[in-house]
Write an enzyme that holds these catalytic residues in place. Structure first.
Site, PDB file in Angstrom:
ATOM      1  N   SER A  33       0.835  -1.191   0.000  1.00 12.92           N
ATOM      2  CA  SER A  33       0.000   0.000   0.000  1.00 12.92           C
ATOM      3  C   SER A  33       0.870   1.241   0.000  1.00 12.92           C
ATOM      4  CB  SER A  33      -0.895   0.018   1.247  1.00 12.92           C
ATOM      5  OG  SER A  33      -1.556   1.266   1.341  1.00 12.92           O
ATOM      6  N   ARG A  34       0.376   2.276  -0.699  1.00 11.15           N
ATOM      7  CA  ARG A  34       1.090   3.546  -0.702  1.00 11.15           C
ATOM      8  C   ARG A  34       0.810   4.307   0.586  1.00 11.15           C
ATOM      9  NH1 ARG A  34      -1.846   5.891  -5.719  1.00 11.15           N
ATOM     10  NH2 ARG A  34      -3.483   5.326  -4.246  1.00 11.15           N
ATOM     11  N   LYS A  87     -13.293  -6.880  -9.282  1.00 13.37           N
ATOM     12  CA  LYS A  87     -14.123  -6.486 -10.422  1.00 13.37           C
ATOM     13  C   LYS A  87     -14.156  -4.978 -10.521  1.00 13.37           C
ATOM     14  CE  LYS A  87     -17.409  -4.450  -9.421  1.00 13.37           C
ATOM     15  NZ  LYS A  87     -17.852  -3.228  -8.675  1.00 13.37           N
ATOM     16  N   ASP A 165     -20.160   0.795 -12.033  1.00  9.26           N
ATOM     17  CA  ASP A 165     -19.361   0.101 -11.009  1.00  9.26           C
ATOM     18  C   ASP A 165     -20.252  -0.879 -10.234  1.00  9.26           C
ATOM     19  OD1 ASP A 165     -16.771  -0.170  -9.336  1.00  9.26           O
ATOM     20  OD2 ASP A 165     -18.338   0.254  -7.873  1.00  9.26           O
TER      21      ASP A 165
HETATM   22  P1  NAP Z   1     -11.003   2.608  -2.678  1.00  9.55           P
HETATM   23  O1  NAP Z   1     -11.133   2.287  -1.224  1.00  9.55           O
HETATM   24  O2  NAP Z   1     -11.330   3.975  -3.137  1.00  9.55           O
HETATM   25  O3  NAP Z   1      -9.545   2.288  -3.228  1.00  9.55           O
HETATM   26  C1  NAP Z   1      -8.880   1.088  -2.943  1.00  9.55           C
HETATM   27  C2  NAP Z   1      -7.395   1.354  -2.829  1.00  9.55           C
HETATM   28  O4  NAP Z   1      -6.825   1.385  -4.141  1.00  9.55           O
HETATM   29  C3  NAP Z   1      -6.993   2.686  -2.208  1.00  9.55           C
HETATM   30  O5  NAP Z   1      -7.074   2.634  -0.824  1.00  9.55           O
HETATM   31  C4  NAP Z   1      -5.574   2.814  -2.709  1.00  9.55           C
HETATM   32  O6  NAP Z   1      -4.767   1.913  -1.969  1.00  9.55           O
HETATM   33  C5  NAP Z   1      -5.682   2.250  -4.120  1.00  9.55           C
HETATM   34  N1  NAP Z   1      -5.926   3.297  -5.102  1.00  9.55           N
HETATM   35  C6  NAP Z   1      -6.944   4.177  -5.157  1.00  9.55           C
HETATM   36  N2  NAP Z   1      -6.851   4.961  -6.244  1.00  9.55           N
HETATM   37  C7  NAP Z   1      -5.765   4.560  -6.886  1.00  9.55           C
HETATM   38  C8  NAP Z   1      -5.121   4.977  -8.072  1.00  9.55           C
HETATM   39  N3  NAP Z   1      -5.629   5.974  -8.822  1.00  9.55           N
HETATM   40  N4  NAP Z   1      -3.995   4.369  -8.426  1.00  9.55           N
HETATM   41  C9  NAP Z   1      -3.503   3.357  -7.696  1.00  9.55           C
HETATM   42  N5  NAP Z   1      -4.065   2.893  -6.571  1.00  9.55           N
HETATM   43  C10 NAP Z   1      -5.183   3.501  -6.172  1.00  9.55           C
HETATM   44  O7  NAP Z   1     -11.882   1.598  -3.555  1.00  9.55           O
HETATM   45  P2  NAP Z   1     -12.664   0.279  -3.151  1.00  9.55           P
HETATM   46  O8  NAP Z   1     -14.045   0.631  -2.779  1.00  9.55           O
HETATM   47  O9  NAP Z   1     -11.855  -0.565  -2.231  1.00  9.55           O
HETATM   48  O10 NAP Z   1     -12.760  -0.395  -4.606  1.00  9.55           O
HETATM   49  C11 NAP Z   1     -11.649  -0.998  -5.223  1.00  9.55           C
HETATM   50  C12 NAP Z   1     -12.145  -2.023  -6.221  1.00  9.55           C
HETATM   51  O11 NAP Z   1     -12.975  -2.958  -5.535  1.00  9.55           O
HETATM   52  C13 NAP Z   1     -13.011  -1.408  -7.336  1.00  9.55           C
HETATM   53  O12 NAP Z   1     -12.735  -2.043  -8.555  1.00  9.55           O
HETATM   54  C14 NAP Z   1     -14.434  -1.717  -6.877  1.00  9.55           C
HETATM   55  O13 NAP Z   1     -15.330  -1.863  -7.985  1.00  9.55           O
HETATM   56  C15 NAP Z   1     -14.235  -3.043  -6.172  1.00  9.55           C
HETATM   57  N6  NAP Z   1     -15.266  -3.323  -5.170  1.00  9.55           N
HETATM   58  C16 NAP Z   1     -15.614  -2.376  -4.240  1.00  9.55           C
HETATM   59  C17 NAP Z   1     -16.640  -2.654  -3.342  1.00  9.55           C
HETATM   60  C18 NAP Z   1     -17.060  -1.663  -2.272  1.00  9.55           C
HETATM   61  O14 NAP Z   1     -18.022  -1.927  -1.557  1.00  9.55           O
HETATM   62  N7  NAP Z   1     -16.378  -0.543  -2.102  1.00  9.55           N
HETATM   63  C19 NAP Z   1     -17.298  -3.877  -3.391  1.00  9.55           C
HETATM   64  C20 NAP Z   1     -16.873  -4.826  -4.297  1.00  9.55           C
HETATM   65  C21 NAP Z   1     -15.864  -4.536  -5.188  1.00  9.55           C
HETATM   66  P3  NAP Z   1      -3.318   2.265  -1.410  1.00  9.55           P
HETATM   67  O15 NAP Z   1      -3.456   3.525  -0.641  1.00  9.55           O
HETATM   68  O16 NAP Z   1      -3.060   1.084  -0.555  1.00  9.55           O
HETATM   69  O17 NAP Z   1      -2.394   2.368  -2.555  1.00  9.55           O
END
Ligand code: NAP
Length: 305
Positions: A33-34, A87, A165
């Site tokens: 993680s960053r 996904k 999404d």
């Molecule tokens: P998030 O919390 O906004 O981001 C996940 C992590 O990805 C961030 O904490 C960061 O991690 C890294 N990140 C964010 N923006 C980035 C960028 N531009 N470049 C590189 N790394 C980046 O998102 P999330 O809700 O976990 O969703 C992530 C994925 O899971 C998506 O594809 C989403 O569709 C899927 N998903 C989400 C959910 C939900 O309920 N939120 C449910 C099912 C699936 P670091 O700080 O560790 O680098």
């Protein structure tokens, strides 16, 4: 098997860490993680460092938003690691095809996961529809973006998919339970005036025998949230609710089952690695890409958090 989790955000903490901890197949051996750290495992600030330092970790699970996924996936494959993708598997179809090719060439497993397909009642719905004559299928996915994606700017940026999404989860279920393939024949996408991705969409699909298949996605739903798929057949009606967790057949009582989505994904990944196979089904993403290609675009009110 040892696994490393990359990108420690909402879904990594909500689902991946608990699912790995509860699995007999996996040991979380590192986090990348960053910005964050995970207690009890070795933490790295970059994937390259982890890949160099821990050749004993054979599998990498990527949890960043889709537009940021190709590079780390390709990097892990090039380092000979098996890769599991959240996904949607990427921001474009072509990059996903390329990852599949790279994984095959490297002889590693690639798993493009669809967590909603693993929802508790999806296979029962598929089995019920398999030998029935469908007349009409309606998908309704309406949720409040402020509640489920607070402050996530990436969902509004190119490659973030906007309402697709969550909508792609519906499409992952639809393409799993229908006994035939469909293709998009019309779509309307509503883009907020100040955003690059849609906040709502309506899709209609062409299906064999003229079965009416349609979907409506909306991120402006306050109050009760709706994640339903309804199918009318010659022999009754199917109602799959709560994103695939609840099933009611022909007006009968609703059957619920415990949440097994991420446990099922990690079990499947263990099987894929054990058998040297990959699972990259891009059908849900294909329909999203088609909606962006074919959809009529409307401008709607600006969106602010
Ligand atoms: P998030 O919390 O906004 O981001 C996940 C992590 O990805 C961030 O904490 C960061 O991690 C890294 N990140 C964010 N923006 C980035 C960028 N531009 N470049 C590189 N790394 C980046 O998102 P999330 O809700 O976990 O969703 C992530 C994925 O899971 C998506 O594809 C989403 O569709 C899927 N998903 C989400 C959910 C939900 O309920 N939120 C449910 C099912 C699936 P670091 O700080 O560790 O680098």
């Amino acid at each position: 098997m040892k696994i490393a989790l990359v990108s420690i955000g909402k879904i990594a903490r909500d689902q991946h860490i608990p699912a790995i901890a509860a699995s007999a197949d996996w040991t979380l051996a590192a986090a990348v993680s960053r910005n964050a750290t995970v207690e009890g495992v070795e933490n790295f600030g970059s994937l390259a460092e982890m890949l160099a330092a821990r050749p004993d970790i054979g599998v990498v699970s990527l949890c960043m938003p889709p537009a940021a996924r190709f590079e780390p996936a390709a990097e892990a494959i090039a380092a000979g690691r098996h890769v599991m993708l959240e996904k949607p598997p990427g921001a474009t179809l072509s990059e996903c095809f390329e990852l599949a090719r790279l994984a095959e060439t490297a002889g590693v497993s690639l798993y493009a996961t669809w967590h909603s397909r693993a929802a508790a009642q999806v296979q029962a719905a598929r089995a019920w529809l398999a030998d029935r004559n469908l007349r009409r299928v309606r998908v309704t996915w309406k949720e409040d973006v402020r509640r489920w994606h607070p402050g996530q700017e990436w969902i509004w940026q190119p490659g973030g998919l906007g309402v697709f999404d969550p909508g792609i989860n519906a499409l992952s279920i639809l393409t799993e339970i229908l006994p035939f393939a469909v293709h998009l024949d019309a779509a309307v996408l509503d883009f907020p005036a100040n955003r690059d991705t849609p906040i709502a969409a309506e899709l209609s699909f062409r299906a064999p025998g003229g079965v009416a298949v349609g979907a409506v996605f909306d991120w402006r739903q306050e109050g009760p949230q709706t994640w339903d798929i309804e199918a009318e057949t010659d022999e009754g009606r199917l109602l799959l609710q709560n994103g695939g967790a609840t099933l009611s057949l022909d007006g009968g009582p609703a059957a619920d089952a415990p949440d097994i989505e991420y446990a099922t994904l990690y079990k499947r990944m263990a099987e894929l690695v054990a058998h040297g196979r990959s699972d990259v089904d891009l059908a849900p993403m294909m329909h999203v890409a088609d909606a962006f290609t074919l959809g009529r675009r409307r401008q709607v009110a600006a969106f602010d958090w």
